[in-house]
Design an enzyme around this catalytic site. Structure first.
Site, PDB file in Angstrom:
ATOM      1  N   HIS A   1       0.706  -0.638  -0.202  1.00 18.09           N
ATOM      2  CA  HIS A   1      -0.109   0.206   0.297  1.00 18.09           C
ATOM      3  C   HIS A   1       0.499   1.109   0.455  1.00 18.09           C
ATOM      4  O   HIS A   1       1.718   1.165   0.544  1.00 18.09           O
ATOM      5  CB  HIS A   1      -0.587  -0.051   0.833  1.00 18.09           C
ATOM      6  CG  HIS A   1      -0.372   0.353   2.897  1.00 18.09           C
ATOM      7  ND1 HIS A   1       0.259  -1.077   2.866  1.00 18.09           N
ATOM      8  CD2 HIS A   1       0.262   1.500   3.384  1.00 18.09           C
ATOM      9  CE1 HIS A   1       0.838  -0.740   4.176  1.00 18.09           C
ATOM     10  NE2 HIS A   1       0.570   0.612   4.137  1.00 18.09           N
TER      11      HIS A   1
ATOM     12  N   GLU B   1       1.824  12.204 -10.612  1.00 23.20           N
ATOM     13  CA  GLU B   1       2.551  12.157 -11.787  1.00 23.20           C
ATOM     14  C   GLU B   1       0.680  11.455 -12.100  1.00 23.20           C
ATOM     15  O   GLU B   1       1.034  10.817 -11.534  1.00 23.20           O
ATOM     16  CB  GLU B   1       3.335  12.081 -12.373  1.00 23.20           C
ATOM     17  CG  GLU B   1       3.789  11.807 -13.977  1.00 23.20           C
ATOM     18  CD  GLU B   1       4.363  11.352 -14.227  1.00 23.20           C
ATOM     19  OE1 GLU B   1       5.549  11.407 -15.367  1.00 23.20           O
ATOM     20  OE2 GLU B   1       5.580  10.818 -12.667  1.00 23.20           O
TER      21      GLU B   1
ATOM     22  N   HIS C   1       7.517  11.747  -6.097  1.00 24.78           N
ATOM     23  CA  HIS C   1       6.193  11.227  -6.660  1.00 24.78           C
ATOM     24  C   HIS C   1       6.094  10.856  -6.437  1.00 24.78           C
ATOM     25  O   HIS C   1       6.521   9.053  -6.608  1.00 24.78           O
ATOM     26  CB  HIS C   1       5.961  12.621  -7.299  1.00 24.78           C
ATOM     27  CG  HIS C   1       6.965  12.074  -8.742  1.00 24.78           C
ATOM     28  ND1 HIS C   1       7.990  12.307  -8.976  1.00 24.78           N
ATOM     29  CD2 HIS C   1       6.106  11.541 -10.169  1.00 24.78           C
ATOM     30  CE1 HIS C   1       8.079  11.536 -10.238  1.00 24.78           C
ATOM     31  NE2 HIS C   1       6.891  11.363 -10.613  1.00 24.78           N
TER      32      HIS C   1
END
Length: 132
Positions: free
Chosen positions: A7, A108, A62
């Site tokens: 996760h 993104e 990111h």
């Protein structure tokens, strides 16, 4: 032995605001919400929103989400129409839009995969690239 991703948890400051963002813009499915968090999923990946003191990365770190090429333009327009902040312009292969969530976490949406990236590297290798 590790088998893959289990996760992803990100710090947020407002459960209601972040839950709306991740379901309405990112397209995640919400499963449960509580006072200080929520569990969502996207494409089989479990995603946790957890209230905390938010300190977004100042580097390139990111989370990138997969998006079909035919859906990319509409998705980017939806983000721009809503005033979602873009933190970087794409310079790599494939379509990408780099955007911030309401707490400044870097995200993104990318159209492509590891294979398309490796193919692009054969044509235009990074400085010092070594194939393993």
């Amino acid at each position: 032995m590790l088998q893959g991703l289990n996760h992803i948890t990100i710090a947020i400051s407002d459960v209601v605001r972040s839950l709306a963002f991740y379901t309405e813009f990112v397209g995640m499915k919400a499963h449960v919400r509580w006072d200080r968090g929520a569990y969502l999923s996207l494409g089989g990946v479990w995603f946790c929103l957890s209230c905390d003191d938010v300190s977004p990365s100042q580097d390139y770190s990111h989370i990138a989400f997969d998006i079909a090429e035919q859906d990319f333009a509409e998705f980017r327009k939806k983000l721009r129409d809503a005033g979602v902040i873009e933190w970087k312009q794409n310079v790599s292969e494939g379509d990408s839009v780099y955007f911030l969530d309401p707490d400044g976490n870097k995200l993104e949406a990318h159209s492509g995969d590891l294979q398309t990236r490796l193919k692009a590297l054969k044509e235009k290798p990074y400085s010092g690239l070594e194939w393993l």
